[in-house]
Structure formats: structure tokens, C-alpha cells
Design a protein around this motif. Structure first.
Motif, PDB file in Angstrom:
ATOM      1  N   GLU A 254       9.287  14.458 -20.963  1.00 18.65           N
ATOM      2  CA  GLU A 254       8.738  15.269 -19.883  1.00 18.65           C
ATOM      3  C   GLU A 254       8.905  14.663 -18.494  1.00 18.65           C
ATOM      4  N   LYS A 255       9.113  13.358 -18.401  1.00 20.22           N
ATOM      5  CA  LYS A 255       9.257  12.697 -17.109  1.00 20.22           C
ATOM      6  C   LYS A 255      10.623  12.039 -16.928  1.00 20.22           C
ATOM      7  N   PHE A 256      11.004  11.260 -17.939  1.00 20.96           N
ATOM      8  CA  PHE A 256      12.230  10.460 -17.853  1.00 20.96           C
ATOM      9  C   PHE A 256      13.477  11.343 -17.904  1.00 20.96           C
ATOM     10  N   MET A 257      13.580  12.178 -18.913  1.00 20.71           N
ATOM     11  CA  MET A 257      14.777  13.013 -19.073  1.00 20.71           C
ATOM     12  C   MET A 257      14.979  13.977 -17.903  1.00 20.71           C
ATOM     13  N   PRO A 258      13.947  14.687 -17.427  1.00 21.42           N
ATOM     14  CA  PRO A 258      14.164  15.570 -16.273  1.00 21.42           C
ATOM     15  C   PRO A 258      14.667  14.828 -15.041  1.00 21.42           C
ATOM     16  N   ALA A 259      14.210  13.577 -14.854  1.00 18.91           N
ATOM     17  CA  ALA A 259      14.690  12.792 -13.720  1.00 18.91           C
ATOM     18  C   ALA A 259      16.191  12.550 -13.828  1.00 18.91           C
ATOM     19  N   TYR A 260      16.654  12.230 -15.029  1.00 17.48           N
ATOM     20  CA  TYR A 260      18.086  11.987 -15.219  1.00 17.48           C
ATOM     21  C   TYR A 260      18.900  13.269 -15.116  1.00 17.48           C
ATOM     22  N   GLU A 261      18.338  14.353 -15.535  1.00 23.36           N
ATOM     23  CA  GLU A 261      19.021  15.635 -15.369  1.00 23.36           C
ATOM     24  C   GLU A 261      19.181  15.977 -13.891  1.00 23.36           C
ATOM     25  N   LYS A 262      18.200  15.588 -13.073  1.00 24.23           N
ATOM     26  CA  LYS A 262      18.318  15.799 -11.634  1.00 24.23           C
ATOM     27  C   LYS A 262      19.430  14.929 -11.042  1.00 24.23           C
ATOM     28  N   ILE A 263      19.541  13.685 -11.510  1.00 26.32           N
ATOM     29  CA  ILE A 263      20.610  12.808 -11.031  1.00 26.32           C
ATOM     30  C   ILE A 263      21.970  13.419 -11.354  1.00 26.32           C
ATOM     31  N   ILE A 264      22.118  13.899 -12.574  1.00 25.72           N
ATOM     32  CA  ILE A 264      23.392  14.493 -13.003  1.00 25.72           C
ATOM     33  C   ILE A 264      23.702  15.718 -12.167  1.00 25.72           C
ATOM     34  N   ALA A 265      22.715  16.575 -11.944  1.00 25.56           N
ATOM     35  CA  ALA A 265      22.923  17.794 -11.160  1.00 25.56           C
ATOM     36  C   ALA A 265      23.321  17.455  -9.725  1.00 25.56           C
ATOM     37  N   TRP A 266      22.646  16.456  -9.142  1.00 23.35           N
ATOM     38  CA  TRP A 266      23.010  16.046  -7.782  1.00 23.35           C
ATOM     39  C   TRP A 266      24.443  15.525  -7.730  1.00 23.35           C
ATOM     40  N   ALA A 267      24.812  14.695  -8.676  1.00 25.21           N
ATOM     41  CA  ALA A 267      26.153  14.109  -8.676  1.00 25.21           C
ATOM     42  C   ALA A 267      27.227  15.180  -8.850  1.00 25.21           C
ATOM     43  N   GLU A 268      26.983  16.154  -9.692  1.00 22.70           N
ATOM     44  CA  GLU A 268      27.951  17.247  -9.891  1.00 22.70           C
ATOM     45  C   GLU A 268      28.161  18.021  -8.590  1.00 22.70           C
ATOM     46  N   LEU A 269      27.076  18.328  -7.881  1.00 27.39           N
ATOM     47  CA  LEU A 269      27.188  19.061  -6.625  1.00 27.39           C
ATOM     48  C   LEU A 269      27.859  18.223  -5.540  1.00 27.39           C
ATOM     49  N   GLU A 270      27.595  16.928  -5.559  1.00 27.75           N
ATOM     50  CA  GLU A 270      28.117  16.038  -4.528  1.00 27.75           C
ATOM     51  C   GLU A 270      29.635  15.897  -4.610  1.00 27.75           C
ATOM     52  N   LYS A 271      30.209  16.177  -5.775  1.00 26.75           N
ATOM     53  CA  LYS A 271      31.662  16.060  -5.944  1.00 26.75           C
ATOM     54  C   LYS A 271      32.431  16.936  -4.964  1.00 26.75           C
ATOM     55  N   ASP A 272      31.833  18.059  -4.599  1.00 21.61           N
ATOM     56  CA  ASP A 272      32.517  18.976  -3.688  1.00 21.61           C
ATOM     57  C   ASP A 272      32.749  18.355  -2.311  1.00 21.61           C
ATOM     58  N   LYS A 273      31.948  17.347  -1.947  1.00 20.17           N
ATOM     59  CA  LYS A 273      32.075  16.705  -0.639  1.00 20.17           C
ATOM     60  C   LYS A 273      33.047  15.535  -0.648  1.00 20.17           C
ATOM     61  N   ALA A 274      33.352  15.019  -1.826  1.00 21.23           N
ATOM     62  CA  ALA A 274      34.134  13.789  -1.925  1.00 21.23           C
ATOM     63  C   ALA A 274      35.579  14.008  -1.472  1.00 21.23           C
ATOM     64  N   PRO A 275      36.142  13.056  -0.726  1.00 20.03           N
ATOM     65  CA  PRO A 275      37.542  13.189  -0.293  1.00 20.03           C
ATOM     66  C   PRO A 275      38.509  13.004  -1.459  1.00 20.03           C
ATOM     67  N   GLU A 276      39.690  13.543  -1.330  1.00 26.40           N
ATOM     68  CA  GLU A 276      40.694  13.409  -2.388  1.00 26.40           C
ATOM     69  C   GLU A 276      41.183  11.971  -2.502  1.00 26.40           C
ATOM     70  N   ILE A 277      41.290  11.275  -1.377  1.00 26.64           N
ATOM     71  CA  ILE A 277      41.767   9.890  -1.359  1.00 26.64           C
ATOM     72  C   ILE A 277      40.619   8.983  -0.941  1.00 26.64           C
ATOM     73  N   SER A 278      40.302   8.011  -1.782  1.00 25.27           N
ATOM     74  CA  SER A 278      39.174   7.120  -1.510  1.00 25.27           C
ATOM     75  C   SER A 278      39.605   5.966  -0.609  1.00 25.27           C
ATOM     76  N   THR A 279      38.713   5.605   0.303  1.00 24.70           N
ATOM     77  CA  THR A 279      38.943   4.461   1.180  1.00 24.70           C
ATOM     78  C   THR A 279      37.594   3.837   1.513  1.00 24.70           C
ATOM     79  N   GLY A 280      37.546   3.038   2.579  1.00 25.32           N
ATOM     80  CA  GLY A 280      36.318   2.317   2.915  1.00 25.32           C
ATOM     81  C   GLY A 280      35.400   3.068   3.847  1.00 25.32           C
ATOM     82  N   VAL A 281      34.459   2.316   4.454  1.00 25.94           N
ATOM     83  CA  VAL A 281      33.407   2.936   5.265  1.00 25.94           C
ATOM     84  C   VAL A 281      33.802   3.084   6.734  1.00 25.94           C
ATOM     85  N   GLY A 282      35.002   2.635   7.089  1.00 17.78           N
ATOM     86  CA  GLY A 282      35.393   2.663   8.495  1.00 17.78           C
ATOM     87  C   GLY A 282      35.344   4.035   9.129  1.00 17.78           C
TER      88      GLY A 282
END
Length: 614
Positions: A254-282
Motif C-alpha cells: 500500500e505504500k512501497f509499491m505505489p511509490a515505485y509505480e510513481k517513479i516508473i511513470a515519471w521516468a516513462e514520461l520524462e523520456k519524451d524530453k531526453a535528447p537523442e544524443i547524450s552529452t554533459g551539463v554544459g
């Protein structure tokens, strides 16, 4: 990569470190007057107050204060701690005359103030770091912490375990809010990092009690084992054990699993923002300043990105020459690149990729550590009392080709230090590097340095737990090279080549980390440079480069720290001549706990001066 990646006090919670030195929650204001008898007692009192900010840190130290809670992850908690630390610095300066203090007391003041100043500087970059990635984040830290560091000796401890499982939801929600703010601020997580977060999170909530499965999840298996141990010890009866099992299962579902499901959902949505070519923070807003801050934090120096880049290139050139000498010694015909390929792909250099091979790796690493231990009294006056064990990383956080690492034991010795090895893919674990990693992680590397620090009695407690990556990783890398001077080590030339491989890898880091974050190199450009200068397997190189992308600056600390220690040793040898003692030099390096490199230099220069005048 098969490396030695120590996790010191401040790096034990990687997510927290990616954002700032230490996030803690809740503490009372220090109360002090000029009637203080001793500055060391004052530091111990302040450190005790500071520890109360962090239930997690208390557990790392083997204590059970607040062991039913986890640390707050909010910016407000960080500010609360920062302001408290600032008030202690003001009090320190008003209460004590610096010039009237002893050398060690002055050093304690310097370290305390340095920690505050670094914390203050990190405030402006709170949203520049990544909150979740394949290396760091609560997704892997929380179950690792609960399984390995939440100690259960009583029913109360087991109840606290349940409470901490329940608290996971709140802390993950706080971390996700930071992640969303950081993303909006321009700190975009690469796809490979998001994939790692998703993979780890799914692995953690796979198995019972999360699904009807044929095996328990790692955290459920640990909870049940702790509960069973209490029942066998007659500390709880069978009916209470059943009740506790129900409570634990409910908290996880009831607490642990829903938290991890939220992490997974956030990460899936965040993929749309990620650049095609990875580089540094500059390219981030404020990215240049953020990287300069990270370099200063990690190296504890004022070296610029360009200076570090050039140091790396020079070290690579030197080490390639040493590698060519080994190649000639073994009679290999061909280029250095050909020799890299021979070492990289030769079946002779790998254990079987099965459980027998994994056990052999652990056994051989243990033997290497035991072997060198017998010679250490000839090189050190200070020796650790704490035990060391070699273990395989837990399944949910094990990654093919990932770096080996070390977790410190408790100061009282109730939990030994642990050298963890990623053994899921034995084709990424060459035999000729086993020995050098054992020296880095175990003796005379991380285990020795951290255990000695924790066992020191003549300095304030906060210094026995202080962590500075350039010092701790610099020492461990120095230890790899020091082992070449100790009888019975690196007897096979291929193992000596393994030592050079490990050292050149840290030199390469200086070039590729600055390349990625200061010069705009892409992930592939960094991979190509690494492969040109190292026999590391490709999967390990990819893992390494992806690590540097998400942890800017951290990888530069190893070689910078090692070079400083070697520089100080050479200075002492040349200045003292016949008065130089290697054993005493090592004791001076280790005898004050971890230090920023400028303060370590101050210690050695003072020792040289007084030895000459004495």
C-alpha cells in the motif's frame, strides 16, 4: 566497470550527494556559552546535534535513534540544516581564538568551516543535478539501505522497519517533486539513465508480495528473514510474527509499491524530453558554473576544467609507455591496441560465467586481501581493527559491467566493512584486474582508510566520519600503486598490466569528464576516446561514460587525489632525506581522517618542517 568505487559517508546516499553534500531534517539550535572547557567537546556536542538531522546517517553508524524514519528530501530541509550549520560557524568563531588552538584543533575548525562553505555554495545549484538516474536515486538506495543497514534485534526494530517502509511513499513523493522542478529548470535526464531507473524500480517490486510469483522480492525476503530470526530467538511468539508479517506485507503493497509505480511513470514520461544524443551539463542553464562547482567540490581544488583535461592527457601518455613495457616483457608482437584486444577478449582472462565462477572471484579477492594484510605492518603504524567481507551485489541493483564499491562498517565493529562486486556478467570481470581492485576496495585502500578514521580517538567525532572524495578515492588509487612496492603482489605481469589499466582508466576520466561537460563531447566521442586508450570491454566503457554524464566531476577526484598524495610523498622524501619514514608518512596521511587536499598538504608540510627542525 570493474572498479573500486567507494561510497564514503557523504556518498552513501548517492541521490543526496548529486544534489548537495548532505540533506538532513529537523534539529534544535546549538546552545553554547563561553564557559566551554574544550573545543573538541564542543565539536562532539554539535556533531551529535547534526546527526539528529538524519535518521539514515544514524543507522549507518549503527545507532537506532529515529530508526522508524527516513530523511526528508525537501529543499526546506536542506535550508534548515544549512542555516543551522551557519550559526555553528558564527558561534565557533566567537567562542574560540583560532591562533591559540593546537594544530589538530585548528584543523578541526578548518574542516568544519570548509563543510559549511561547500554546503552554502551548493545552494545555488540545488536543481542542476539529476534526482533519479541509473547510478543514484532513492529507487536503488532505499531497499539497499533497508536490507543492509536497518538493524533488527528486537520487536521494536521490526516495527521500525515497517514504519520506514511506510515512509518510503512520502520520501519518494518529495524526490519526484524535486525531479520535476529540476527537469523544468533544464536538468534533463538521458534516456539510458531513465531506462536504468525503470529497470531497477521494476526489479525491486517484482516477486512476492507485490505479485503472485514463485519467489520473494529481495526486500520481502529480508523482512521475513528478520522476523523469523526474532521468532527463533523467542523475542516474538508465532502469533505476533504472523501479525507482523501482515503489517509488513500491507506496508509494502500500500505504500512501497505505489511509490515505485510513481517513479516508473515519471521516468516513462520524462523520456519524451531526453535528447537523442547524450552529452554533459554544459548546455544546461547555468551549466558552466555548475560544472565548475562540481569540480571544486569533487577535487577540493581550484583546478579548471582545462587544467584537469591537460593533466589527464599527460598521464595517459606516461602510462601508455609503461603498458608498452609490459607488452614487451610478455613477448607480445603487435601494437598496443592489439595487446588491448588480446587482454580484452582472451578467454584465459575470465572466470566461468556461472555461479562457480562468481564464487571463485569472491574467494580470490578475499585471498588477495589476506595476502597483502600480512605485510602492512612494515608500511603502516596505524592499522584497522574492523573486519572486511567480500560480497556480491544484491540482484535488484546489480548491473553488468558496473563498478565495484565499498560500504563502511560501523564504528563499533558490529557491522564489518563490505566490498561489493557486480558479478551478473563475468565476461566484464577480467582476472588480471581482480588484484588491483581488491587493494583499492579493501587493503590498503578504502577499508583501511575509512576504518582507521572511524577508530581514531584523539580527534572530534565528526572528523572520523567526514568524507572528501578526492582524499578517499585518491588514497585508494594511491594504494593500488603502493601495492607494487609490497612483496608478494602483482607477481604476474598481466596483473601488473591490470594495475596500469586501472590507473590509466582514472587518467582517462580526467579527459572524458571534462570533454563531456566542458568541451561538448558526445557520449560516443567519449566512448571512442576511452576505447583507444584502455583494454576495458566495451560494455564496461559504455557503463563508465554513462556514469560520468550523470555524475559531473565526480570521476576527476580519483587521479587528482592520487597525484596530490604522490606529490606530497615526493616532497617529503626529497626534503627529509634520511629522516624520511614511509610508515610515518602514511600515518600522517591517515591519522587525521579525511581532509580536503589543501588541508592535507598543510598537515604534511607542517610535519616536514617540524621533522627538519627537530
Amino acid at each position: 566497470m570493474r572498479s573500486a568505487e567507494h561510497i564514503d559517508m557523504k556518498n552513501r546516499i548517492p541521490f543526496l550527494c548529486a544534489l548537495f553534500p548532505l540533506i538532513l531534517s529537523g534539529c534544535s539550535d546549538p546552545i553554547e556559552s563561553k564557559s566551554s572547557v574544550n573545543i573538541d567537546n564542543w565539536f562532539d556536542e554539535r556533531y551529535e546535534e547534526e546527526l539528529q538531522f538524519s535518521p539514515i546517517e544514524l543507522s549507518f553508524l549503527g545507532r537506532k535513534d529515529q530508526n522508524d524514519r527516513l530523511d526528508s528530501m525537501t529543499f526546506e530541509s536542506f535550508i534548515e540544516h544549512l542555516e543551522w550549520k551557519g550559526r555553528t560557524v558564527e558561534m565557533l568563531k566567537s567562542l574560540f581564538d583560532y591562533e591559540a588552538l593546537t594544530d589538530q584543533q585548528q584543523l578541526s575548525v578548518d574542516v568544519w568551516v570548509y563543510q559549511y562553505e561547500q554546503m552554502l555554495k551548493s545552494k545555488d545549484f540545488f536543481l542542476n543535478g539529476l534526482t533519479f538516474d541509473q547510478m543514484n536515486g532513492l529507487q536503488s538506495f532505499l531497499p539497499t539501505f533497508l536490507i543492509n543497514f536497518h538493524q533488527v534485534d528486537s520487536e521494536t526494530d521490526l516495527l521500525a522497519y515497517v514504519s520506514r517502509i511506510e515512509d518510503v511513499e512520502t520520501r519518494v513523493n518529495e524526490a519526484l517533486e524535486i525531479a520535476k522542478q529540476s527537469s523544468a529548470n533544464g536538468a534533463i535526464t538521458p534516456v539510458f539513465a531513465l531506462d536504468g531507473v525503470i529497470e531497477q524500480s521494476k526489479a525491486i517490486i517484482t516477486g512476492r508480495p507485490f505479485q503472485n510469483d514463485d519467489r520473494d522480492s529481495d526486500i520481502w525476503a529480508d523482512f521475513k528473514a528478520e522476523m523469523s530470526a526474532l521468532e527463533k530467538a523467542n523475542l516474538i511468539d508465532s502469533s505476533r510474527a504472523k501479525e507482523m508479517q501482515i503489517n509488513g506485507e500491507k506496508a509494502l503493497k500500500e505504500k512501497f509499491m505505489p511509490a515505485y509505480e510513481k517513479i516508473i511513470a515519471w521516468a516513462e514520461l520524462e523520456k519524451d524530453k531526453a535528447p537523442e544524443i547524450s552529452t554533459g551539463v554544459g548546455g544546461q542553464p547555468n551549466g558552466k558554473a555548475y560544472y565548475e562547482h562540481r569540480l571544486a567540490m569533487q577535487t577540493t581544488t581550484q583546478l579548471t576544467a582545462e587544467e584537469i583535461h591537460e593533466i589527464g592527457l599527460a598521464e595517459i601518455k606516461r602510462l601508455r609507455g609503461d603498458m608498452l613495457a609490459i607488452m614487451d616483457e610478455v613477448g607480445f608482437e603487435g601494437s598496443l591496441q592489439d595487446f588491448f584486444q588480446e587482454v580484452r577478449t582472451g578467454e584465459w582472462n575470465y572466470y566461468p560465467d556461472d555461479d562457480s565462477g562468481r564464487q571463485q572471484y569472491i574467494d580470490d579477492a578475499t585471498k588477495a586481501i589476506d595476502n597483502i594484510a600480512s605485510s602492512l605492518p612494515d608500511y603502516f603504524g596505524l592499522l584497522p581493527k574492523a573486519e572486511l567481507v567480500v560480497k556480491r551485489v544484491e540482484r535488484f541493483r546489480e548491473r553488468d559491467g558496473a563498478a565495484q564499491h565499498y560500504y563502511p562498517g560501523t564504528p563499533d565493529g558490529t557491522r564489518p566493512g563490505t566490498y561489493y562486486a557486480h558479478l551478473s556478467d563475468m565476461t566484464a570481470m577480467p582476472k588480471n584486474q581482480l588484484e588491483v581492485i581488491a587493494y583499492h576496495e579493501g587493503l590498503p585502500g578504502h577499508h583501511m582508510q575509512i576504518s582507521i578514521a572511524q577508530e581514531l580517538k584523539d580527534i572530534p567525532k565528526f572528523r572520523t566520519q567526514a568524507g572528501f572524495t578526492a582524499y578517499s578515492e585518491g588514497w585508494a588509487l594511491y594504494s593500488e600503486a603502493l601495492a607494487t612496492e609490497i612483496p608478494g603482489t602483482y607477481q604476474d605481469p598481466y596483473n601488473r598490466f591490470g594495475q596500469l589499466t586501472s590507473e590509466i582508466w582514472r587518467a582517462i576520466r580526467l579527459v572524458v569528464d571534462t570533454g563531456l561537460h566542458s568541451k561538448g563531447w558526445t557520449e560516443q566521442e567519449a566512448i571512442d576516446f576511452f576505447m583507444e586508450n584502455s583494454p576495458e570491454p566495451l560494455e564496461s566503457v559504455v557503463s563508465e561514460i554513462q556514469r560520468y554524464i550523470v555524475m559531473p566531476g565526480q570521476a576527476t577526484s580519483y587521479k587528482i587525489g592520487m597525484l596530490k598524495i604522490q606529490e606530497l610523498r615526493k616532497r617529503a622524501e626529497e626534503s627529509l632525506g634520511e629522516k624520511f619514514s614511509l610508515k610515518t608518512f602514511h600515518d600522517k596521511i591517515l591519522g587525521g581522517g579525511a581532509l580536503p587536499l589543501p588541508l592535507l598538504e598543510k598537515v604534511i608540510d607542517r610535519w616536514i618542517e617540524r621533522t627538519l627542525s627537530g
